[in-house]
Write an enzyme that holds these catalytic residues in place. Structure first.
Site, short mmCIF file in Angstrom:
data_model
loop_
_atom_site.label_atom_id
_atom_site.label_comp_id
_atom_site.label_asym_id
_atom_site.label_seq_id
_atom_site.Cartn_x
_atom_site.Cartn_y
_atom_site.Cartn_z
N ARG A 64 -2.38 -2.05 -3.75
CA ARG A 64 -3.62 -1.31 -3.56
C ARG A 64 -3.57 -0.08 -4.46
NH1 ARG A 64 -5.23 2.97 0.95
NH2 ARG A 64 -7.40 3.17 0.37
N GLU B 281 -8.19 -5.09 5.12
CA GLU B 281 -8.09 -4.79 3.69
C GLU B 281 -6.95 -5.56 3.04
OE1 GLU B 281 -8.68 -0.51 4.96
OE2 GLU B 281 -9.39 -0.37 2.91
N ASP C 52 -9.56 12.79 16.53
CA ASP C 52 -9.50 11.45 17.12
C ASP C 52 -10.69 11.25 18.05
OD1 ASP C 52 -8.90 9.16 18.71
OD2 ASP C 52 -6.81 9.35 18.08
N GLY D 138 -11.38 1.91 12.66
CA GLY D 138 -10.99 2.42 13.99
C GLY D 138 -12.13 2.85 14.88
N LYS E 102 3.18 0.76 3.26
CA LYS E 102 2.76 -0.31 4.17
C LYS E 102 2.84 -1.63 3.44
CE LYS E 102 -0.78 2.44 6.18
NZ LYS E 102 -2.20 2.59 6.08
N ASN F 81 0.88 -1.17 0.00
CA ASN F 81 0.00 0.00 0.00
C ASN F 81 0.91 1.21 0.00
OD1 ASN F 81 -1.83 2.02 0.43
ND2 ASN F 81 -2.81 1.06 2.20
N GLU G 104 -15.06 -0.11 15.08
CA GLU G 104 -14.71 -1.29 15.87
C GLU G 104 -14.56 -0.97 17.34
OE1 GLU G 104 -11.13 -2.93 14.03
OE2 GLU G 104 -12.07 -2.67 12.06
N HIS H 185 -12.94 2.69 -0.34
CA HIS H 185 -12.91 1.68 0.74
C HIS H 185 -13.53 0.36 0.26
CE1 HIS H 185 -13.16 5.17 3.89
NE2 HIS H 185 -11.90 4.80 3.73
N GLY I 183 -13.35 5.00 9.87
CA GLY I 183 -11.96 5.19 10.27
C GLY I 183 -11.69 6.67 10.27
N ARG J 268 -12.54 15.49 6.93
CA ARG J 268 -13.33 15.84 5.74
C ARG J 268 -14.78 16.13 6.14
NH1 ARG J 268 -11.63 10.57 3.05
NH2 ARG J 268 -9.41 10.89 2.75
P1 AMP Z 1 -8.52 3.90 10.97
O1 AMP Z 1 -8.50 4.93 9.87
O2 AMP Z 1 -9.44 2.75 10.68
O3 AMP Z 1 -7.16 3.47 11.41
O4 AMP Z 1 -9.18 4.64 12.24
C1 AMP Z 1 -8.49 5.64 12.92
C2 AMP Z 1 -9.43 6.35 13.87
O5 AMP Z 1 -10.07 5.41 14.73
C3 AMP Z 1 -8.72 7.31 14.83
O6 AMP Z 1 -8.57 8.58 14.25
C4 AMP Z 1 -9.65 7.34 16.01
O7 AMP Z 1 -10.57 8.41 15.84
C5 AMP Z 1 -10.41 6.04 15.94
N1 AMP Z 1 -10.14 5.15 17.07
C6 AMP Z 1 -9.11 4.29 17.21
N2 AMP Z 1 -9.20 3.65 18.39
C7 AMP Z 1 -10.31 4.11 19.01
C8 AMP Z 1 -10.94 3.85 20.27
N3 AMP Z 1 -10.44 2.96 21.13
N4 AMP Z 1 -12.06 4.53 20.55
C9 AMP Z 1 -12.57 5.44 19.69
N5 AMP Z 1 -12.03 5.71 18.50
C10 AMP Z 1 -10.91 5.07 18.16
#
Ligand code: AMP
Length: 396
Positions: free
Chosen positions: A89, A382, A280, A328, A17, A10, A331, A178, A208, A239
């Site tokens: 990817r 993915e 976040d 993120g 990655k 990726n 889940e 995605h 995410g 975004r």
């Molecule tokens: P991803 O793009 O799938 O890696 O998701 C990243 C985002 O997941 C981060 O910017 C966080 O906002 C969120 N995230 C990760 N861990 C947690 C958690 N334990 N609780 C809430 N949000 C989380």
């Protein structure tokens, strides 16, 4: 043994990655075809960052050489006879690429033609392709596109209601992104329900840093929230997602912003970050607990938009068997899942507060036993999906 390893790359603008997966699934002479969905073995995984920066490798060639060295140190270098393919990817496949594709010079040229549709992503993806082909010209290399899973959308969902000639001339339509995640999660959700993907209608919420929703009928995507670019749809980390397009005219005419400045505002300084200064969800949760109003509002805007899409996709699908949360936020954030589905009992969606609050990394159901629609948490993968798609093309 025929080669069974797939190296997934990726390649981004500043990071590379990789994952090396062994796709043999315990095949034996007696049972040459065990569970087609069984998890491959992850042999190696890593990331090379800061490409082109003083602290990192000079360029993508050097980055991939670093990856090759790391793999060689584990006895699985790029020259390994076990390697069956390198899978790349690629973000944008336009209307041309609707399935995993063996890379040739012609395919490289066509991905290059799609750069105007993904000016940040496709060039970085292509650099990875070029370097990998130079290092292993004899090895099958496969492009797996983020847009491909959504290519089955009917015209009614894919078309924007603008002048047809203009849309066709410039390729303006909904593509969606995605895709490998939506494909993987919708299929795993069906399995979690003990059903074949062809029997199940699923709303997938990939939440995410980027976020998108899709409506999947019997394993086939019929609608998705991202559009020409990944800007449309849900509220994301940085975004805006959906907004009145006239906001852009207003910002250029009245606020005097250039098109590039609006682009940066909407892609990089909006969403949760724009609303409250944090992108976040963990930090937003902490601030809400302290009574922070901006964080609270950001959360409410985010979950309101999600709820709207769930309702819309219930209408698109008619019958819904499951809503699946992934990535993120999806889940990990019980608060987001709970708020997004709050009040949707009339649609047959009942989340179980206790099950929802349990943390974990397993695929699981968080709906009540009486819920007509299952609510699932399904960690996305993915790389596994990309490797599987690539391997299905090259397997001996
Ligand atoms: P991803 O793009 O799938 O890696 O998701 C990243 C985002 O997941 C981060 O910017 C966080 O906002 C969120 N995230 C990760 N861990 C947690 C958690 N334990 N609780 C809430 N949000 C989380």
């Amino acid at each position: 043994m025929p080669p069974s390893h797939v190296l997934v790359l990726n390649s981004g603008s500043s990071s590379l990655k990789y994952q090396l997966l062994d796709m043999t699934r315990g095949e034996t002479a007696a049972d040459p075809n065990p569970d087609p969905d069984a998890a491959p073995e992850r042999k190696a995984t890593g990331i090379v960052e800061h490409i082109g920066e003083p602290t990192g490798p000079a360029d993508n060639t050097e980055a991939l050489e670093t990856v090759a060295d790391e793999l060689a140190a584990r006895g699985a270098g790029l020259d390994s006879p076990d390697l069956a393919a390198i899978a790349h990817r690629v973000v944008h496949g336009g209307t041309r690429f609707t399935r995993p594709t063996l890379i040739t010079d012609e395919v490289v040229a066509e991905i290059e033609n799609l750069i105007p549709l993904a000016p940040l992503h496709n060039p970085a993806n292509l650099t990875g392709v070029r370097v990998a082909r130079r290092l292993r010209p004899d090895l099958p290399q496969v492009a797996v596109f983020d847009t491909a899973f959504h290519s089955t959308m009917p015209q009614s969902a894919a078309r924007y209601a603008i002048d047809r000639t203009v849309a066709d001339e410039y390729g303006i339509r909904r593509y969606g992104f995605h895709g490998t995640s939506h494909a993987y999660v919708s299929r795993r959700t069906a399995r979690l329900l003990g059903k074949d993907p062809s029997e199940v209608n699923v709303i997938v919420l990939h939440l995410g840093n980027g976020a998108s929703a899709s409506a999947v009928r019997g394993g086939v995507c019929v609608d998705t929230s991202m559009g020409l670019t990944p800007l449309e749809g849900l509220v994301m980390g940085t975004r805006s997602g959906d907004l009145d397009p006239a906001v852009i005219f207003h910002l250029t005419r009245v606020a005097g912003l250039s098109p590039d400045e609006v682009d940066i505002l909407l892609n990089k300084r909006s969403g949760l970050l724009g609303l409250c200064g944090d992108n976040d969800m963990r930090e937003i949760g902490r601030r809400i607990a302290e009574g922070d109003e901006a964080a609270h509002l950001a959360f409410d805007v985010y979950t309101h938009r999600l709820r709207k899409y769930v309702g819309a996709y219930c209408a698109v699908l008619g019958r819904v068997d499951a809503v699946a949360f992934t990535a993120g936020v999806g889940e990990n954030s019980a608060a987001v899942r709970g708020a997004a589905l709050d009040g949707l009992e009339p649609l047959g969606i009942e989340i179980d507060a206790v099950r929802n609050a349990v943390r974990g990394s397993a695929e699981r159901l968080v709906s009540t036993d009486t819920s007509r629609v299952a609510v699932a948490v399904v960690p996305t993968d993915e790389e596994r999906e990309i490797a599987q798609q690539a391997y299905s093309l090259v397997r001996p």
